[in-house]
Design an enzyme around this catalytic site. Sequence first.
Site, PDB file in Angstrom:
ATOM      1  N   SER A  12      12.046  27.511   6.973  1.00 46.51           N
ATOM      2  CA  SER A  12      13.086  28.309   6.311  1.00 46.51           C
ATOM      3  C   SER A  12      14.148  27.478   5.614  1.00 46.51           C
ATOM      4  O   SER A  12      14.941  28.020   4.839  1.00 46.51           O
ATOM      5  CB  SER A  12      13.761  29.238   7.335  1.00 46.51           C
ATOM      6  OG  SER A  12      14.430  28.487   8.328  1.00 46.51           O
ATOM      7  N   VAL A  62       8.280  28.163  18.350  1.00 47.60           N
ATOM      8  CA  VAL A  62       7.237  27.166  18.612  1.00 47.60           C
ATOM      9  C   VAL A  62       7.276  26.648  20.046  1.00 47.60           C
ATOM     10  O   VAL A  62       6.264  26.153  20.560  1.00 47.60           O
ATOM     11  CB  VAL A  62       7.335  25.969  17.631  1.00 47.60           C
ATOM     12  CG1 VAL A  62       7.141  26.429  16.191  1.00 47.60           C
ATOM     13  CG2 VAL A  62       8.641  25.199  17.802  1.00 47.60           C
ATOM     14  N   ASN A  88       6.774  20.939  11.428  1.00 48.02           N
ATOM     15  CA  ASN A  88       8.049  20.431  10.935  1.00 48.02           C
ATOM     16  C   ASN A  88       9.238  20.871  11.778  1.00 48.02           C
ATOM     17  O   ASN A  88      10.296  20.237  11.739  1.00 48.02           O
ATOM     18  CB  ASN A  88       8.252  20.893   9.489  1.00 48.02           C
ATOM     19  CG  ASN A  88       9.653  20.647   8.988  1.00 48.02           C
ATOM     20  OD1 ASN A  88      10.027  19.526   8.666  1.00 48.02           O
ATOM     21  ND2 ASN A  88      10.465  21.706   8.944  1.00 48.02           N
ATOM     22  N   TYR A 153      16.050  12.744  21.144  1.00 47.14           N
ATOM     23  CA  TYR A 153      15.381  12.970  19.869  1.00 47.14           C
ATOM     24  C   TYR A 153      14.335  11.884  19.605  1.00 47.14           C
ATOM     25  O   TYR A 153      13.202  12.180  19.192  1.00 47.14           O
ATOM     26  CB  TYR A 153      16.419  13.000  18.760  1.00 47.14           C
ATOM     27  CG  TYR A 153      15.895  13.254  17.372  1.00 47.14           C
ATOM     28  CD1 TYR A 153      15.457  14.523  16.995  1.00 47.14           C
ATOM     29  CD2 TYR A 153      15.861  12.237  16.420  1.00 47.14           C
ATOM     30  CE1 TYR A 153      14.986  14.759  15.715  1.00 47.14           C
ATOM     31  CE2 TYR A 153      15.397  12.464  15.143  1.00 47.14           C
ATOM     32  CZ  TYR A 153      14.959  13.726  14.787  1.00 47.14           C
ATOM     33  OH  TYR A 153      14.492  13.956  13.512  1.00 47.14           O
ATOM     34  N   ALA A 155      12.808  10.043  21.834  1.00 47.24           N
ATOM     35  CA  ALA A 155      11.704  10.204  22.782  1.00 47.24           C
ATOM     36  C   ALA A 155      10.731  11.264  22.293  1.00 47.24           C
ATOM     37  O   ALA A 155       9.504  11.092  22.367  1.00 47.24           O
ATOM     38  CB  ALA A 155      12.248  10.573  24.154  1.00 47.24           C
ATOM     39  N   ILE A 186      17.162  11.452   4.785  1.00 48.73           N
ATOM     40  CA  ILE A 186      16.836  12.464   3.780  1.00 48.73           C
ATOM     41  C   ILE A 186      18.028  13.389   3.613  1.00 48.73           C
ATOM     42  O   ILE A 186      18.608  13.866   4.594  1.00 48.73           O
ATOM     43  CB  ILE A 186      15.601  13.285   4.207  1.00 48.73           C
ATOM     44  CG1 ILE A 186      14.412  12.365   4.527  1.00 48.73           C
ATOM     45  CG2 ILE A 186      15.240  14.288   3.135  1.00 48.73           C
ATOM     46  CD1 ILE A 186      13.907  11.561   3.358  1.00 48.73           C
TER      47      ILE A 186
END
Length: 245
Positions: A12, A62, A88, A153, A155, A186
Amino acid sequence: MNRRYALVTGGSRGIGAAICQRLARDGFYVFINYSSNEGRAREVLSQIEANGGAGELCGFDVSNSAQVEEKLGALAKSHGPLEVLVNNAGIAIDGLLVRLKDADLDRTLDVDLKGAIYCTREAAKQMMRARKGSIVQVSSVIGQMGNAGQAAYSAAKSGLIGFSKSVAKELAGRNVRVNVIAPGFIETEMTQGLTETQKQDYLRTIPLGVAGSADDVASMAAFLSSDQSRYVTGQVIGVNGGLYM
């Protein structure tokens, strides 16, 4: 018409939205996954349709294995097997290890690592039967090089790399490929909260001297989803401007 189906989790916004739009331009019928922000996901779908592409919204968490199994099974029955899965979806709850709360650790691992495992497991069943498929995991340069204040994060994202290499070996005999993209710095909504000083500090560590865009990552995802990468599996490909080599 023989459609090619792709599912993008966390589609999204940011990198996920760019991947959805790029795959749609490449001819895939894209399932845009979201967990809570249906409005943003609908905007992505509208942009896809305005550009002549096709897809639909696909809401589920998820990190909930039952939801993943139910939703991906339903998609296969109503449409057909997935040809592409892009994992993602991810969150980052930053903080020093000594202050890391169990709940934050669990949530990070549940979404960033276990969520990708759940989705990969269900998509692999479809792809193995079809004897064709590409699974693209979106990890992070932090999973390769680490970063202070991002232990949980890191790990999760490094775990995703090891998981993907193992699964790539398991699925190769059925012509199912598994690869990892490791983005660097990014420009997305997640980085907009940084101060200009913080951004400049990051840029000084990047040999190319600039931040990447979500489209840069989407281009790599498109390549790994296409037949042009038919001989590429088990690889970790950095999209990071040289930040990590």
